[in-house]
Enzyme design. Structure first.
Site, PDB file in Angstrom:
ATOM      1  N   GLY A  98      44.023  34.190  33.922  1.00 43.43           N
ATOM      2  CA  GLY A  98      43.212  34.899  34.068  1.00 43.43           C
ATOM      3  C   GLY A  98      43.736  36.027  35.351  1.00 43.43           C
ATOM      4  N   GLN A 124      41.957  41.620  42.192  1.00 42.68           N
ATOM      5  CA  GLN A 124      42.834  41.066  43.330  1.00 42.68           C
ATOM      6  C   GLN A 124      44.212  41.606  42.830  1.00 42.68           C
ATOM      7  OE1 GLN A 124      42.050  37.345  39.397  1.00 42.68           O
ATOM      8  NE2 GLN A 124      42.538  36.086  41.518  1.00 42.68           N
ATOM      9  N   CYS A 153      42.344  29.776  41.317  1.00 49.36           N
ATOM     10  CA  CYS A 153      42.173  31.050  40.861  1.00 49.36           C
ATOM     11  C   CYS A 153      43.123  31.556  41.900  1.00 49.36           C
ATOM     12  CB  CYS A 153      40.728  31.359  41.744  1.00 49.36           C
ATOM     13  SG  CYS A 153      41.357  33.641  42.400  1.00 49.36           S
ATOM     14  N   LEU A 154      43.623  32.637  41.476  1.00 49.37           N
ATOM     15  CA  LEU A 154      45.202  33.336  41.906  1.00 49.37           C
ATOM     16  C   LEU A 154      45.055  33.949  43.370  1.00 49.37           C
ATOM     17  CD1 LEU A 154      47.000  34.447  38.746  1.00 49.37           C
ATOM     18  CD2 LEU A 154      47.474  32.408  39.712  1.00 49.37           C
ATOM     19  N   HIS A 207      34.983  33.761  34.896  1.00 47.17           N
ATOM     20  CA  HIS A 207      35.009  34.281  36.465  1.00 47.17           C
ATOM     21  C   HIS A 207      36.129  35.109  35.973  1.00 47.17           C
ATOM     22  CE1 HIS A 207      38.380  31.553  38.990  1.00 47.17           C
ATOM     23  NE2 HIS A 207      38.572  32.905  39.335  1.00 47.17           N
ATOM     24  N   GLU A 208      36.700  35.800  35.640  1.00 47.84           N
ATOM     25  CA  GLU A 208      37.029  36.953  35.593  1.00 47.84           C
ATOM     26  C   GLU A 208      35.949  38.185  35.659  1.00 47.84           C
ATOM     27  OE1 GLU A 208      40.256  36.840  36.039  1.00 47.84           O
ATOM     28  OE2 GLU A 208      40.512  35.394  35.706  1.00 47.84           O
ATOM     29  N   HIS A 264      34.534  38.054  39.468  1.00 52.04           N
ATOM     30  CA  HIS A 264      34.949  38.894  40.073  1.00 52.04           C
ATOM     31  C   HIS A 264      35.292  40.476  40.244  1.00 52.04           C
ATOM     32  CE1 HIS A 264      39.081  35.731  41.769  1.00 52.04           C
ATOM     33  NE2 HIS A 264      39.041  35.546  40.710  1.00 52.04           N
TER      34      HIS A 264
END
Ligand code: CO
Length: 193
Positions: free
Chosen positions: A43, A48, A91-92, A133-134, A137
């Site tokens: 994701g 991000q 997380c990226l 999670h997304e 963000h």
């Protein structure tokens, strides 16, 4: 476009709703998928990649060949949450940092896809976790904010390393100062309106 790392100010930005789905947005989404696959993620939120828009993408298989597993969520809203589950997240924007996070077990989310069609989904397990999670963000919330006090203490040294690397990169001019980044985000918000 590139994936930004903690503590980039875009990751703390409360993003702005998308008002127009056009070719530019479709290009952004395509580029986000490429970056997500390259980083082996499932994701990625617009924050991000330094874009202050309410948009995230998912492919729970992380496999670029599984195009039918690609999902785009524009202006998502989580309508319902049920139960509770705990599992490891990463997380990226905080590469190689993993920790258990408690989330709702089942959620109902509504959003628009890239054709501007509204949809509503009820999901559990990994899909539910990824969407929570997304969605976080888009409100400038990171999974490390969701940890227990003990969890926060455990990850604190790694988070501090991310912080010092980011500040070093700013000091050497590789990354612009926070104020310049925030001004640029504000420009992008105005452009959206
Ligand atoms: Co993330």
């Amino acid at each position: 476009m590139q994936i930004v790392h903690y503590p980039h100010p875009a990751l703390r930005w409360k993003s702005t709703p998308i008002t127009k789905i056009d070719q530019e947005l479709r290009d952004i989404v395509r580029e986000m998928f490429e970056l997500m696959y390259a980083a082996e993620g499932i994701g990625l939120a617009a924050n991000q990649v330094g874009l202050p828009y309410r948009l995230f993408i998912l492919n729970l298989t992380a496999d670029p060949n599984e195009k039918d597993q690609e999902h785009v969520f524009i202006n998502p809203e989580i309508l319902k949450k049920k139960g509770s589950q705990e599992a490891e997240e990463g997380c990226l924007s905080l590469p190689k940092l993993y920790h258990n996070v408690r989330r709702a077990e089942e959620i109902t989310v509504e959003a628009f896809d890239l054709d501007g069609t509204g949809f509503e989904l009820t999901v559990d397990e990994l899909g539910s976790r990824a969407i929570q999670h997304e969605s976080d963000h888009l409100d400038g919330v990171l999974f490390i904010d969701r940890l227990s006090d003990a969890g926060q203490r455990e990850v604190a040294p790694i988070v501090a390393d991310f912080e010092s690397l980011f500040r070093q990169n700013q000091a050497s001019g590789v990354i612009p100062p926070d104020e310049a980044i925030k001004a640029q985000l504000q420009q992008l918000v105005l452009k959206q309106k």
